[in-house]
Design a protein around this motif. Structure first.
Motif, PDB file in Angstrom:
ATOM      1  N   ARG A   1       1.011  -1.303  -0.066  1.00 53.03           N
ATOM      2  CA  ARG A   1      -0.074  -0.086   0.124  1.00 53.03           C
ATOM      3  C   ARG A   1       1.043   1.072   0.224  1.00 53.03           C
ATOM      4  N   PHE A   2       2.270   1.109   0.033  1.00 51.33           N
ATOM      5  CA  PHE A   2       3.238   2.106  -0.166  1.00 51.33           C
ATOM      6  C   PHE A   2       3.881   1.922  -1.433  1.00 51.33           C
ATOM      7  N   SER A   3       3.571   2.984  -2.111  1.00 51.46           N
ATOM      8  CA  SER A   3       4.274   2.987  -3.467  1.00 51.46           C
ATOM      9  C   SER A   3       5.099   4.392  -4.036  1.00 51.46           C
ATOM     10  N   GLY A   4       6.134   4.218  -4.663  1.00 55.14           N
ATOM     11  CA  GLY A   4       6.592   5.331  -5.062  1.00 55.14           C
ATOM     12  C   GLY A   4       6.683   5.722  -6.542  1.00 55.14           C
ATOM     13  N   SER A   5       6.842   6.854  -7.101  1.00 61.42           N
ATOM     14  CA  SER A   5       6.678   7.093  -8.538  1.00 61.42           C
ATOM     15  C   SER A   5       7.179   8.388  -8.580  1.00 61.42           C
ATOM     16  N   ILE A   6       7.315   8.911 -10.050  1.00 58.40           N
ATOM     17  CA  ILE A   6       7.680  10.376 -10.407  1.00 58.40           C
ATOM     18  C   ILE A   6       6.181  10.893 -10.692  1.00 58.40           C
ATOM     19  N   LEU A   7       5.706  11.775 -10.272  1.00 56.90           N
ATOM     20  CA  LEU A   7       4.411  12.588 -10.931  1.00 56.90           C
ATOM     21  C   LEU A   7       4.870  14.049 -11.160  1.00 56.90           C
ATOM     22  N   GLY A   8       4.760  14.206 -12.354  1.00 60.96           N
ATOM     23  CA  GLY A   8       5.024  15.476 -12.978  1.00 60.96           C
ATOM     24  C   GLY A   8       6.498  15.738 -12.893  1.00 60.96           C
ATOM     25  N   ASN A   9       7.116  16.864 -12.113  1.00 57.99           N
ATOM     26  CA  ASN A   9       8.360  17.120 -11.907  1.00 57.99           C
ATOM     27  C   ASN A   9       8.760  16.909 -10.395  1.00 57.99           C
ATOM     28  N   LYS A  10       7.905  16.149  -9.637  1.00 55.42           N
ATOM     29  CA  LYS A  10       8.379  15.660  -8.356  1.00 55.42           C
ATOM     30  C   LYS A  10       7.992  14.247  -8.108  1.00 55.42           C
ATOM     31  N   ALA A  11       8.918  13.561  -6.933  1.00 52.55           N
ATOM     32  CA  ALA A  11       8.883  12.338  -6.594  1.00 52.55           C
ATOM     33  C   ALA A  11       7.692  12.249  -5.987  1.00 52.55           C
ATOM     34  N   ALA A  12       7.015  11.004  -5.641  1.00 53.84           N
ATOM     35  CA  ALA A  12       5.798  10.950  -4.823  1.00 53.84           C
ATOM     36  C   ALA A  12       5.633   9.740  -4.226  1.00 53.84           C
ATOM     37  N   LEU A  13       5.219   9.722  -2.978  1.00 58.01           N
ATOM     38  CA  LEU A  13       4.914   8.718  -2.195  1.00 58.01           C
ATOM     39  C   LEU A  13       3.235   8.536  -1.982  1.00 58.01           C
TER      40      LEU A  13
END
Lengths: 110, 121
Positions: A63-75
């Motif tokens: 249920r914890f996931s990481g990504s790049i969203l637009g110009n930011k990293a996201a959790l």
């Protein structure tokens, strides 16, 4: 001087979904910054959740996931639970052997 | 299981020196780089230094460069942080962290419990 930005505080309802972000004061975050995410409760050592953008550390629920969203990293935390209430930090590799932490996000589950 | 145990913290006067140790077990210490990260009371995390698996590559945060020295003894599975010319602003809990799998850009994936350094006259 490189500054890594995070939301100072966020809130989420139990069972809800919340996204924390990690940005750069100048420029965009990409996978080349190898963003990582850590969770810390008061008086405890940090716990690694995500490294290298989206790799979950051992024992971390999906249920914890990481990504790049637009110009930011996201959790992104889905199905938030009461014990997710803690401080979350990101760190970025900014080159030349240097890492910079964000100021942290205090997550409230209510 | 991976275990990291820091030691060596304490109260020290400004301008003095202190050496921290981090004893590692549960993994092949000699093939992983290691980090030191600190946290001042009530503040966020601050990256301090990193050392490669063989000690050949070392980098420091500007705030400690020239005053702190990171090193390792792979025969003893131990990481060190020699801190000199200590300042009050160096007061913090110091954590060692094992580098995650990957290249030179890897951040910590396992952390010790930390050791408190208090710089005060």
């Amino acid at each position: 001087q490189t500054v890594v930005t995070q939301e100072p505080s966020l809130s989420v309802s139990p069972g809800g979904t919340v996204t924390l972000t990690c940005g750069l004061s100048s420029g965009s975050v990409s996978s080349s910054h190898y963003p990582s995410w850590f969770q810390q409760t008061p008086g405890q050592a940090p716990r690694t959740l995500i490294y290298s953008t989206n790799t979950r550390s051992s024992g971390v629920p999906d249920r914890f996931s990481g990504s790049i969203l637009g110009n930011k990293a996201a959790l992104t935390i889905t199905g938030a639970q009461a014990d997710d209430e803690s401080d979350f930090y990101c760190v970025l590799y900014v080159g030349r052997g240097i890492w910079v932490f964000g100021g942290g996000t205090k997550l409230t589950v209510l | 299981q991976v275990q990291l145990v820091e030691s060596g913290g304490g109260v020290v006067q400004p301008g003095r020196s202190l050496r921290l140790s981090c004893a590692a077990s549960g993994f092949t210490f000699s093939v992983y780089g290691m980090h030191w990260v600190r946290q001042a009371p009530g503040k966020g995390l601050e990256w301090v230094a990193v050392i490669s698996f063989d000690g050949s590559n070392i980098y420091y945060a500007d705030s400690v460069k020239g005053r702190f020295t990171i090193s390792r003894d792979n025969s003893k599975n131990t990481l060190y942080l020699q801190m000199s010319s200590l300042r009050t602003e160096d007061t913090a809990v110091y954590y060692c962290g094992k580098k995650a799998p990957g290249g030179v850009e890897a951040s910590p994936d396992y952390w010790g419990q930390g050791t408190l350094v208090t710089v005060s006259s």
